[in-house]
Design a protein around this motif. Structure first.
Motif, short mmCIF file in Angstrom:
data_model
loop_
_atom_site.label_atom_id
_atom_site.label_comp_id
_atom_site.label_asym_id
_atom_site.label_seq_id
_atom_site.Cartn_x
_atom_site.Cartn_y
_atom_site.Cartn_z
N ARG A 1 0.91 -1.23 0.12
CA ARG A 1 -0.27 0.38 -0.22
C ARG A 1 0.74 0.64 0.03
N TRP A 2 1.44 1.07 -1.02
CA TRP A 2 2.61 2.51 -1.51
C TRP A 2 1.45 4.06 -1.51
N GLN A 3 2.24 4.36 -0.60
CA GLN A 3 1.55 6.19 -0.71
C GLN A 3 2.20 6.70 -1.41
N VAL B 1 2.34 10.23 -0.67
CA VAL B 1 2.49 11.53 0.65
C VAL B 1 2.90 10.29 2.09
N GLN B 2 4.03 11.01 2.27
CA GLN B 2 5.04 10.04 3.14
C GLN B 2 4.08 10.42 4.58
N GLY B 3 3.90 11.68 4.51
CA GLY B 3 2.66 11.59 5.44
C GLY B 3 2.22 13.25 5.49
N ILE C 1 4.18 16.13 4.32
CA ILE C 1 5.84 15.37 5.34
C ILE C 1 6.87 14.24 5.53
N ARG C 2 7.83 14.72 5.11
CA ARG C 2 9.00 13.84 4.69
C ARG C 2 9.54 12.72 5.54
N GLN C 3 9.58 11.76 5.85
CA GLN C 3 10.18 11.02 6.80
C GLN C 3 11.80 11.09 6.88
N THR C 4 11.97 11.22 8.48
CA THR C 4 13.34 10.54 8.71
C THR C 4 13.93 10.16 8.25
N SER C 5 15.29 10.51 8.26
CA SER C 5 16.13 8.95 8.28
C SER C 5 16.82 7.80 9.04
N SER C 6 17.21 7.10 8.90
CA SER C 6 17.38 6.31 9.85
C SER C 6 18.92 5.75 10.16
N ILE D 1 16.06 9.67 -11.18
CA ILE D 1 15.03 10.91 -10.89
C ILE D 1 14.99 11.37 -9.90
N CYS D 2 15.60 11.02 -8.65
CA CYS D 2 15.50 11.45 -7.47
C CYS D 2 16.01 12.93 -6.73
N PRO D 3 16.27 14.05 -6.43
CA PRO D 3 16.98 14.80 -6.06
C PRO D 3 17.59 14.41 -4.95
N GLY E 1 8.39 -0.58 -4.58
CA GLY E 1 9.19 0.76 -4.06
C GLY E 1 10.49 -0.34 -5.45
N TRP E 2 11.62 1.21 -4.98
CA TRP E 2 12.25 1.51 -6.23
C TRP E 2 12.93 -0.38 -6.38
N THR E 3 13.12 -0.39 -7.88
CA THR E 3 13.79 -1.77 -8.59
C THR E 3 14.81 -1.76 -9.50
N GLY F 1 9.91 1.78 7.47
CA GLY F 1 9.51 2.97 7.62
C GLY F 1 9.95 2.43 5.46
N ARG F 2 10.06 3.47 4.89
CA ARG F 2 10.19 3.86 3.63
C ARG F 2 11.69 3.69 3.44
N ALA F 3 11.46 3.07 1.72
CA ALA F 3 13.36 2.10 1.21
C ALA F 3 13.13 2.99 0.29
N THR F 4 13.80 4.48 0.81
CA THR F 4 14.31 5.24 -0.52
C THR F 4 15.76 5.29 0.11
N VAL F 5 16.08 6.07 -1.76
CA VAL F 5 17.33 6.14 -2.40
C VAL F 5 17.24 7.26 -2.14
N PRO F 6 18.94 7.57 -1.52
CA PRO F 6 20.51 6.73 -1.70
C PRO F 6 20.59 6.29 -0.43
N ASN G 1 21.63 6.27 4.61
CA ASN G 1 20.53 6.47 3.88
C ASN G 1 19.92 8.29 3.89
N GLU G 2 20.73 9.12 4.72
CA GLU G 2 20.17 10.64 4.65
C GLU G 2 21.28 11.01 3.18
N SER G 3 21.09 11.94 2.63
CA SER G 3 21.57 12.45 1.46
C SER G 3 23.02 13.43 1.74
N ALA G 4 22.53 14.38 3.05
CA ALA G 4 22.80 15.33 3.92
C ALA G 4 23.61 15.10 4.29
N1 GSH Z 1 16.34 11.79 3.67
C1 GSH Z 1 16.18 11.47 2.05
C2 GSH Z 1 14.84 11.43 1.16
C3 GSH Z 1 15.11 10.78 0.30
C4 GSH Z 1 13.72 11.08 -0.30
O1 GSH Z 1 12.93 10.99 -0.22
N2 GSH Z 1 14.13 9.94 -1.97
C5 GSH Z 1 13.10 9.37 -1.90
C6 GSH Z 1 12.72 9.92 -3.43
S1 GSH Z 1 12.59 11.29 -4.64
C7 GSH Z 1 12.32 7.35 -2.22
O2 GSH Z 1 13.36 7.83 -2.27
N3 GSH Z 1 10.79 7.44 -2.20
C8 GSH Z 1 10.45 6.12 -1.85
C9 GSH Z 1 9.41 6.29 -1.02
O3 GSH Z 1 9.11 6.73 -0.68
O4 GSH Z 1 9.03 4.62 -0.94
C10 GSH Z 1 17.83 12.03 2.04
O5 GSH Z 1 17.92 12.81 1.68
O6 GSH Z 1 18.76 11.60 1.26
#
Ligand code: GSH
Length: 329
Positions: A10-12, A14-16, A24-29, A62-64, A95-97, A128-133, A146-149
């Motif tokens: 059930r991927w949405q 909108v993270q929150g 609202i964007r999720q914080t990295s773990s 795609i991901c900034p 999610g990402w493949t 949590g969400r499986a985000t890139v990077p 997994n926090e780009s900063a």
């Molecule tokens: N805080 C993270 C945010 C990364 C982020 O939100 N990545 C998005 C792509 S732009 C993602 O992977 N989303 C997948 C999801 O939310 O399921 C960072 O800056 O590294």
């Protein structure tokens, strides 16, 4: 997303959201750091020593947020030391493949089919969400960060024994000003465009839209004095953060995210700045407009038909500049 290590489809996008419908964007773990001698960085555990060939960076073009880590790799001369794996730009119900799109890697050398499998390999109970990077340690088979900063900041200093210092993206004398500008850019612009795009109320959208364009107007005026970069002659982290949003603006945010007061191409100082950074060695290779458009316009919640717009293009395209070879993939 993952709930206690189990993938839920059930991927949405909108993270929150808050009670006013604001995104609202999720914080990295995972917040460990690679350091020259393996000592812990500002957060996380130690043991992640800078070594060529030991780490892998998973990104989506795609991901900034992922793209700013790619920019740091290029600018610091790290492309040969850290392996880069590119996922398919279209988020699926897994999610990402890996594989299935020109310019994306066909497979993960570590054997995962989906990015979320890396998260559960590192933490079988991850929620949590499986985000890139994702910055991955091949030696210990775990997720470093997994926090780009954080990733941009550690790449700036950790590998200088192999690369030499290179341009300092976070010089100590500017650190306070960079932190303040980064914070402002994140809230009003980098995340501001997402807040406009994913707003679930008219009020939340208009607030975000106003913040985005107020920020762009200020930046346009800041850069109108002829300075090459935000802090003058020195390229810093803040420029990476601004660039990744600007380079997606006309292609994705103007249309899909409804940030449509004007195209970036109509803001001469910002447009010139965008092209200046795009012309730096290695940067054009981090920008893949076909991934950006395919990825954003595949977000079903915003574009159910999945039609990818043909523009922007023609004479005003930021990608037809002389001297810069820009490839679609
Ligand atoms: N805080 C993270 C945010 C990364 C982020 O939100 N990545 C998005 C792509 S732009 C993602 O992977 N989303 C997948 C999801 O939310 O399921 C960072 O800056 O590294």
């Amino acid at each position: 997303m993952l709930v206690n290590g189990i993938w839920t489809e059930r991927w949405q996008p909108v993270q929150g959201k808050d009670e006013q419908g604001r995104f609202i964007r999720q914080t990295s773990s995972f917040r460990h750091w690679i350091t020259p001698d393996g000592r812990p960085g500002p957060t996380g555990h130690g043991g992640f020593r800078a070594e060529p060939g030991r780490y892998r960076l998973y990104v989506a073009y795609i991901c900034p947020w992922a793209s700013r880590t790619l920019m740091a790799l290029a600018l610091k001369g790290l492309r040969g030391l850290i392996d880069v794996i590119v996922v398919n730009p279209r988020l699926t119900d897994q999610g990402w493949t890996f594989g299935g799109f020109a310019g994306a890697d066909d497979r993960d050398p570590g054997g995962a089919r989906h990015l979320h499998q890396l998260y559960t390999r590192a933490d079988p109970h991850f929620t949590g969400r499986a985000t890139v990077p994702v910055l991955w340690d091949i030696h210990t088979d775990t997720l470093v960060n997994n926090e780009s900063a954080d990733i941009v900041r550690m790449l700036n200093s950790a590998f200088s024994a192999w690369t030499g210092p290179g341009p300092d993206l976070y010089p100590p004398d500017l650190a306070g000003q960079i932190d303040a500008l980064n914070d402002d850019l994140y809230h009003r612009l980098n995340n501001g465009v997402y807040q406009a795009g994913f707003a679930s109320s008219q009020q939340a959208y208009e607030e975000a839209y106003d913040r985005v364009f107020a920020c762009l107007d200020e930046l346009e005026s800041r850069l109108s004095d002829g300075r090459p970069y935000l802090f003058g002659d020195r390229l810093t982290e803040s420029d990476l953060r601004l660039f990744v949003t600007l380079v997606r603006f006309d292609a994705a945010y103007h249309g899909l995210f409804k940030c449509n007061r004007n195209l970036l191409a109509a803001m001469p100082a910002l447009q010139a700045y965008l092209l200046r950074i795009l012309a730096l060695e290695g940067i054009a290779d981090t920008v893949h407009l076909d991934h950006i458009k395919a990825g954003y316009y595949s977000i079903k919640a915003l574009n159910p038909g999945g039609i990818v717009p043909a523009g922007p293009g023609g004479g005003s395209s930021p990608f037809t500049i002389p001297g810069v070879s820009f490839h679609d993939h």
